[in-house]
Design an enzyme around this catalytic site. Structure first.
Site, PDB file in Angstrom:
ATOM      1  N   ASP A 160      45.608  29.329  47.924  1.00 21.98           N
ATOM      2  CA  ASP A 160      45.036  29.815  46.662  1.00 21.98           C
ATOM      3  C   ASP A 160      44.715  28.619  45.788  1.00 21.98           C
ATOM      4  O   ASP A 160      45.624  28.058  45.168  1.00 21.98           O
ATOM      5  CB  ASP A 160      46.040  30.740  45.972  1.00 21.98           C
ATOM      6  CG  ASP A 160      45.486  31.349  44.690  1.00 21.98           C
ATOM      7  OD1 ASP A 160      44.302  31.131  44.389  1.00 21.98           O
ATOM      8  OD2 ASP A 160      46.245  32.040  43.995  1.00 21.98           O
ATOM      9  N   GLU A 176      40.845  29.164  36.786  1.00 21.85           N
ATOM     10  CA  GLU A 176      40.993  30.593  37.108  1.00 21.85           C
ATOM     11  C   GLU A 176      42.439  31.003  36.942  1.00 21.85           C
ATOM     12  O   GLU A 176      42.750  32.082  36.424  1.00 21.85           O
ATOM     13  CB  GLU A 176      40.537  30.862  38.551  1.00 21.85           C
ATOM     14  CG  GLU A 176      40.491  32.349  38.932  1.00 21.85           C
ATOM     15  CD  GLU A 176      41.782  32.894  39.534  1.00 21.85           C
ATOM     16  OE1 GLU A 176      41.832  34.086  39.831  1.00 21.85           O
ATOM     17  OE2 GLU A 176      42.768  32.136  39.716  1.00 21.85           O
TER      18      GLU A 176
HETATM   19 ZN   LIG Z   1      43.065  32.268  43.320  1.00 18.12          ZN
END
Ligand SMILES: [Zn+2]
Length: 757
Positions: free
Chosen positions: A361, A398
């Site tokens: 991620d 993000e």
């Molecule tokens: Zn992410």
């Protein structure tokens, strides 16, 4: 050459012949037969280009050091990607914003009664894992946007800390007023937990990773296996993003140098109480010190102890203090200009910032986006001329709250409303099954794309594999029946949790989120162990699903960029709206039935008779009888949608008959513009009640779920919260939005008819 080999070469060349001259094939949706042939040819060339070795190299480079917002390597990565985009022939630049990003200054957690224990709040370095020792650059374990605080109070265990858990606590006669709550991760977005705790009067919140969710109860722990080790911690933002995502100080506008900023104290999304995430290693002594009632069966976690609710006698001291600085963020933007329809934009993105090294991620998804950009750069050099402009985006920030994409979408809202056709997002990618969520007007389109991409391990198409899985997983006949007979797989609605949010829910740009997964579970999410070592041992180790994602999303981008007529489709959309309305009716009926039954049981004395008189409990209270809701406006609206989508289908069939000779000659500028506008018609400038940043009336993140989508949210959330007047009003306004959409679809059909006449 042996005969056998020659024969198979002959067979192969026949197959190649068939593959390259597909006269028998239906043209792609929105294409004439000739433009479809040329498109299929370019797409085939494209899908041969992505290389697993490139994906691996990008990941190794991008995840080599911690690269959170404001860190040196975050900027370094952005500059490296900028150089790559340029090297591949894209027009590239970096767009910067200055946003609020708190980092820890002080963190403390200790058990002060009945015994003493000081939490470690530190993830240990592992000798096997070469980047786990980069402590100087690692962000400590914390929840960003927790308010500063220093509290000492009794501890109460609240399960997942979602609203239904507090209903249960009420029944058990337990109050969290003045207490610090400890909640398990899971069953909601993490920011919901401190929000609900504060609403119930708690003064602090701990969130821990229980081994039931992503630790040893699931599998071997890292580094022996993929799952969360004892001291692993999930970092993450706890801002109240369902009110508005993005920079907390600049809601609705881009966080440029001179933007008007809120004072920190006025930023609605900062938590009301201090919050800290901890490992199960740190949680275990705290949980063991809680007494009081034993938890309900469903609340038990995976640790070897009896879980109690409290409050007390465990008392903890919690201290959280942050540097509340602005940090500069770097969105990397790369363009391939369109030729004939340059003012229509197809946007493709993924974030690049991570909590620590972030191999999974977000780098697992970002590397696919990069390889798409490289491959399309190659095609342009080979003579490919996309009709529409393609924009690749690597978003910063993000993780703290979809900030890079949100600030971009706020800053460029007018341009995006005028030019953006579709935004295609990815985030984490792994091994397993094709997954898509998004605008239902793109459902048929993305199903078609998925039929053209091969699953690297089973060699089925990724679509076929997903369909077979759906049949196998359905536990009802109706579900299996639908998976077998419906031409397209249903795609889920987008809630929140990645960078599509601002495009779809604020600007009204149609959006898709694409990825693979389901076979590579693990427990390193948002920890220092989400790194290259983990990914190359436990996830898409040979990067073939990274390649599949590049092939899938790249094909989608090209097909949208080159279409004569944008491939939106309204049959599946109107079918889905009918499904949603049916769900709402069932929900309202169920809520009504439950209230009637509970009131009756209260009168009969059922609760008093059933509870153990020696155990403390509080019967539920009698509730007012809910009125019947008037769903007629929504029924009428979905009827209008069904009629309009049938009209558009007719117009499209007429326009594409005989190899699409008509659309080849016609000017489709008006029809294409109207098609691109159809998602925007699902928004209202006034926004949703109580959270005007969200303007989309079909799709929004739940106010008490966070990640999970609430479809037709104004009505659904009012019913869930038993606000019947608001539900009736919500039906009227939502129906009005759907009627506007139906009228718009009819006008698109007329424009198309006029264009090809
Ligand atoms: Zn992410």
């Amino acid at each position: 050459m042996r005969a056998g080999v020659r024969l198979s070469l002959l067979v192969l060349s026949c197959l190649l012949f068939l593959a390259t001259t597909p006269d028998h094939e239906q043209p792609l949706r929105g294409y004439s037969a000739s433009s479809s042939r040329s498109e299929r040819d370019w797409e085939g060339k494209f899908r041969a280009l992505p290389e697993p070795q490139n994906l691996r190299d990008y990941m190794q480079r991008l995840s080599a050091r911690p690269h959170h917002v404001g860190s040196p390597y975050d900027k370094d990565n952005a500059e490296w990607m900028l150089a790559k985009f340029k090297e591949w022939g894209l027009e590239a630049s970096i767009e910067s914003f200055d946003v609020l990003f708190p980092t820890p200054k002080a963190r403390a957690l200790e058990l002060v009664e009945p015994s003493k224990f000081t939490a470690k709040l530190q993830e240990p370095t592992l000798a096997l894992d070469p980047t786990s020792n980069q402590q100087a650059e690692q962000l400590p374990t914390y929840n960003a946007y927790s308010i500063d605080g220093d509290v000492t109070a009794p501890l109460v265990f609240v399960n997942y800390g979602i609203p239904e858990d507090y209903e249960q606590l009420d029944r058990l006669g337990v109050s969290v007023r003045g207490a610090i709550v400890i909640a398990k991760y899971g069953h909601s977005w993490r920011g919901i937990k401190p929000k609900v705790a504060a609403e119930h009067g708690a003064v602090g919140c701990l969130i821990y990773s229980d081994p039931n969710e992503d630790g040893f109860k699931q599998g071997e722990t890292f580094p022996a296996g993929a799952w969360r080790p004892r001291d692993g911690v999930q970092r993450g933002s706890v801002a109240d993003d369902p009110i508005y995502p993005g920079d907390p100080l600049t809601p609705g506008v881009g966080a440029t140098k001179n933007a008007k900023r809120l004072e920190l104290k006025d930023a609605q999304v900062i938590t009301k109480i201090p919050v800290l995430p901890i490992s199960y290693g740190d949680a275990e002594p705290l949980l063991a010190a809680i007494t009081g009632a034993v938890v309900p069966r469903a609340w038990r976690g995976g640790l070897g102890l009896t879980y109690h609710i409290g409050p007390g006698p465990a008392k903890v001291h919690l201290k959280v203090k942050s540097n509340w600085d602005l940090k500069t963020i770097y969105d990397v933007i790369g363009k391939i200009p369109g030729t004939t329809n340059a003012d229509q934009w197809i946007i493709r993105g993924n974030h690049h910032d991570a909590w620590v090294n972030g191999a999974e991620d977000p780098i697992s998804g970002l590397i696919a986006v990069m390889e798409e950009a490289r491959a399309m750069g190659e095609l342009v050099k080979a003579g490919w001329k996309p009709k529409r402009t393609i924009i690749f985006c690597a978003w910063d920030a993000e993780e703290p709250g979809l900030i890079g994409s949100t600030e971009f979408a706020e800053e460029h809202a007018d341009e995006l409303k005028a030019h953006a056709v579709v935004y295609i997002n990815s985030d984490v990618n792994g091994r397993g099954f094709f997954g898509a969520e998004g605008s239902h007007t793109l459902e048929k389109f993305i199903n078609d794309v998925a039929r053209d991409v091969q699953d690297p391990e089973t060699k089925l198409s990724v679509w076929k594999r997903a369909q077979l899985r759906q049949i196998g997983r359905s536990d009802e006949n109706a579900g299996r029946q639908e998976a077998r007979s419906r031409p397209d797989l249903r795609i889920g609605a987008l809630g929140s949790g990645s960078d599509y949010g601002a495009f779809l829910q604020h600007d009204g740009v149609a959006a898709l989120n694409l990825g693979f997964g389901g076979e590579d579970g693990g427990g390193i999410y948002h920890s220092i162990y989400d790194d290259f070592y983990w990914f190359t041992h436990f996830s898409d180790t040979d990067f073939v699903y990274g390649r599949a994602l590049a092939q899938l999303a790249g094909t989608a981008v090209m097909r949208l960029a080159d279409a004569d007529l944008l491939p939106f489709e309204y049959g599946n959309f109107s079918d889905t709206m009918q499904t949603y309305v049916k769900e709402l009716k069932t929900l309202a009926q169920k809520s009504r039935d439950e209230i009637i039954e509970r009131n009756r049981e209260l009168e009969e004395g059922v609760f008093a008779a059933m509870t153990d008189p020696r155990v403390k409990s509080v019967p539920p209270t009698k509730e007012a009888m809910p009125p019947f809701l008037n769903f007629a406006p929504l029924d009428n609206a979905t009827e209008s949608l069904a009629r309009a989508s049938a009209e558009y289908k007719k117009a499209l069939e007429k326009a594409t008959a005989n190899g699409g000779a008509a659309i080849l000659k016609a000017s489709l500028v008006e029809a294409n513009r109207a098609l691109a506008e159809s998602e925007h018609k699902l928004t209202l400038e006034e926004g949703l009640p109580g959270r005007p940043w969200f303007k989309h009336f079909v799709d929004a993140p739940g106010q008490y779920t966070g990640y999970e989508a609430k479809t037709l949210p104004v009505v659904r959330e009012a019913i869930e919260q038993k606000q019947w007047k608001e539900a009736d009003a919500g039906i009227v306004v939502t129906a009005r939005v759907l009627e506007t959409e139906a009228a718009h679809i009819l006008s698109v059909a007329q424009k198309l008819d006029a264009a090809v006449r």
